[in-house]
Scaffold this motif. Structure first.
Motif, PDB file in Angstrom:
ATOM      1  N   ARG A  65     111.524 -85.460  -7.031  1.00  0.00           N
ATOM      2  CA  ARG A  65     111.261 -86.329  -5.882  1.00  0.00           C
ATOM      3  C   ARG A  65     111.208 -87.755  -6.387  1.00  0.00           C
ATOM      4  NH1 ARG A  65     106.876 -85.891  -1.167  1.00  0.00           N
ATOM      5  NH2 ARG A  65     106.644 -88.085  -0.694  1.00  0.00           N
TER       6      ARG A  65
ATOM      7  N   ASP B 205     110.195 -91.598  -4.956  1.00  0.00           N
ATOM      8  CA  ASP B 205     109.701 -92.547  -3.960  1.00  0.00           C
ATOM      9  C   ASP B 205     109.924 -93.923  -4.563  1.00  0.00           C
ATOM     10  OD1 ASP B 205     108.212 -90.959  -1.748  1.00  0.00           O
ATOM     11  OD2 ASP B 205     107.548 -90.028  -3.618  1.00  0.00           O
TER      12      ASP B 205
ATOM     13  N   LEU C 190     112.237 -95.718   0.218  1.00  0.00           N
ATOM     14  CA  LEU C 190     112.934 -94.445   0.282  1.00  0.00           C
ATOM     15  C   LEU C 190     112.098 -93.321  -0.303  1.00  0.00           C
ATOM     16  CD1 LEU C 190     116.392 -95.541  -1.218  1.00  0.00           C
ATOM     17  CD2 LEU C 190     115.755 -95.458   1.202  1.00  0.00           C
ATOM     18  N   CYS C 191     112.297 -92.137   0.234  1.00  0.00           N
ATOM     19  CA  CYS C 191     111.787 -90.900  -0.353  1.00  0.00           C
ATOM     20  C   CYS C 191     113.009 -89.989  -0.469  1.00  0.00           C
ATOM     21  CB  CYS C 191     110.728 -90.261   0.539  1.00  0.00           C
ATOM     22  SG  CYS C 191     110.158 -88.652  -0.072  1.00  0.00           S
TER      23      CYS C 191
ATOM     24  N   ILE D 199     114.675 -80.538   1.954  1.00  0.00           N
ATOM     25  CA  ILE D 199     113.689 -81.079   2.892  1.00  0.00           C
ATOM     26  C   ILE D 199     112.437 -80.204   2.952  1.00  0.00           C
ATOM     27  CG2 ILE D 199     114.595 -79.957   4.965  1.00  0.00           C
ATOM     28  CD1 ILE D 199     114.074 -82.738   6.368  1.00  0.00           C
TER      29      ILE D 199
ATOM     30  N   LEU E  68     109.145 -81.259   1.363  1.00  0.00           N
ATOM     31  CA  LEU E  68     108.260 -82.252   1.982  1.00  0.00           C
ATOM     32  C   LEU E  68     107.120 -81.612   2.751  1.00  0.00           C
ATOM     33  CD1 LEU E  68     110.776 -84.943   3.278  1.00  0.00           C
ATOM     34  CD2 LEU E  68     109.351 -85.004   1.224  1.00  0.00           C
TER      35      LEU E  68
ATOM     36  N   PRO F  57     106.363 -87.548   3.221  1.00  0.00           N
ATOM     37  CA  PRO F  57     106.675 -88.892   2.745  1.00  0.00           C
ATOM     38  C   PRO F  57     105.437 -89.792   2.783  1.00  0.00           C
ATOM     39  CG  PRO F  57     108.252 -88.201   4.416  1.00  0.00           C
ATOM     40  CD  PRO F  57     107.182 -87.162   4.355  1.00  0.00           C
TER      41      PRO F  57
ATOM     42  N   THR G 105     107.107 -95.193   4.148  1.00  0.00           N
ATOM     43  CA  THR G 105     108.480 -94.753   3.878  1.00  0.00           C
ATOM     44  C   THR G 105     109.324 -95.026   5.121  1.00  0.00           C
ATOM     45  OG1 THR G 105     107.805 -93.055   2.316  1.00  0.00           O
ATOM     46  CG2 THR G 105     109.947 -92.751   3.370  1.00  0.00           C
TER      47      THR G 105
ATOM     48  N   VAL H 213     114.017 -91.061   4.578  1.00  0.00           N
ATOM     49  CA  VAL H 213     113.966 -89.850   3.763  1.00  0.00           C
ATOM     50  C   VAL H 213     115.402 -89.379   3.594  1.00  0.00           C
ATOM     51  CG1 VAL H 213     113.255 -87.434   3.665  1.00  0.00           C
ATOM     52  CG2 VAL H 213     111.652 -89.168   4.500  1.00  0.00           C
TER      53      VAL H 213
ATOM     54  N   THR I 125     117.805 -86.402   1.951  1.00  0.00           N
ATOM     55  CA  THR I 125     117.791 -85.029   1.461  1.00  0.00           C
ATOM     56  C   THR I 125     119.226 -84.530   1.278  1.00  0.00           C
ATOM     57  OG1 THR I 125     117.794 -84.025   3.661  1.00  0.00           O
ATOM     58  CG2 THR I 125     115.655 -84.548   2.705  1.00  0.00           C
TER      59      THR I 125
ATOM     60  N   VAL J 259     110.469 -92.995  10.928  1.00  0.00           N
ATOM     61  CA  VAL J 259     111.162 -92.667   9.684  1.00  0.00           C
ATOM     62  C   VAL J 259     112.568 -92.132   9.993  1.00  0.00           C
ATOM     63  CG1 VAL J 259     111.105 -91.288   7.564  1.00  0.00           C
ATOM     64  CG2 VAL J 259     108.969 -92.150   8.557  1.00  0.00           C
TER      65      VAL J 259
ATOM     66  N   TYR K  42     115.648 -89.989   8.845  1.00  0.00           N
ATOM     67  CA  TYR K  42     115.986 -88.874   7.961  1.00  0.00           C
ATOM     68  C   TYR K  42     117.504 -88.787   7.868  1.00  0.00           C
ATOM     69  CZ  TYR K  42     111.216 -87.097   7.840  1.00  0.00           C
ATOM     70  OH  TYR K  42     109.876 -86.956   7.618  1.00  0.00           O
TER      71      TYR K  42
END
Length: 154
Positions: A68, A70, A78-79, A84, A87, A92, A96, A99, A101, A115, A117
Motif C-alpha cells: 500500500r 499513501d 493518493l492511496c 480494493i 481497504l 484510505p 485522500t 484511491v 486499485t 474520494v 476511485y
C-alpha cells in the motif's frame, strides 16, 4: 496541467499501445501485478514511477515494493493498493483524494463521497473478454479528474 498515468496488471507485458499512451506523462502509478523488474525500469525511463506489489509479484525485486502506498503526487493525495478488498481493514486516510486499485482487470472510475476511485483495468494480457486499458489523472488547481483509455477494444 500535470498528467499522472495509471496502469495495472501488466503481467510482464508492456504493449506498444500502453507505452505510447504513457509517453508525455509527468508521473506513472502502477497498481500491481507487474511481474518483472524490467517493467518498472521501462516505465521509469518514461516518467518517475510509483508502484505497489500485487498478488502475482514475487521474488526479491517485488519484496521491495509496498503493498500500500499513501503519498502526495503533483498536489494530489493518493492511496494505491492492488486489491480494493485490502481497504476493508484499513480505509484510505483522511484527506485522500484518489484511491487507485487494480486486480479486477475491469476499468472503472467512481466518486464515493469526496474520494475518486480509479481502476485503470489491465494493460497486460487480455483476461476473459475484458478490454485492455489504462487511465490518467489530470490535475488542475487542486482538482483532479480521471479518464480511462481503451488500448484495445473487446
Amino acid at each position: 496541467m500535470p498528467r499522472i498515468a495509471l496502469i495495472s496488471d501488466t503481467h510482464n507485458l508492456l504493449r506498444p499501445e500502453a507505452l505510447e499512451w504513457l509517453h508525455g506523462s509527468d508521473a506513472i502509478v502502477h497498481a500491481g501485478d507487474i511481474c518483472g523488474a524490467e517493467v518498472l525500469q521501462t516505465l521509469d525511463a518514461i516518467a518517475p514511477t510509483l508502484a505497489v506489489r500485487g498478488n502475482n509479484d514475487i521474488g526479491p525485486w517485488a519484496e521491495a515494493l509496498p503493498k500500500r502506498l499513501d503519498c502526495e503526487l503533483h498536489g494530489v493525495r493518493l492511496c494505491v493498493v492492488h486489491d480494493i478488498a485490502d481497504l476493508v481493514a484499513e480505509p484510505p486516510a483522511l484527506g485522500t483524494q484518489v484511491v487507485i486499485t487494480g486486480h479486477s482487470h475491469k476499468p472503472h472510475v467512481e466518486m464515493r463521497g469526496s474520494v475518486l476511485y480509479v481502476n485503470p483495468g489491465s494493460a497486460g494480457p487480455r483476461r476473459f473478454k475484458l478490454p485492455v486499458s489504462a487511465a490518467e489523472l489530470q490535475v488542475r488547481e487542486g482538482r483532479v479528474q480521471a479518464r480511462i483509455k481503451m488500448l484495445l477494444e473487446v
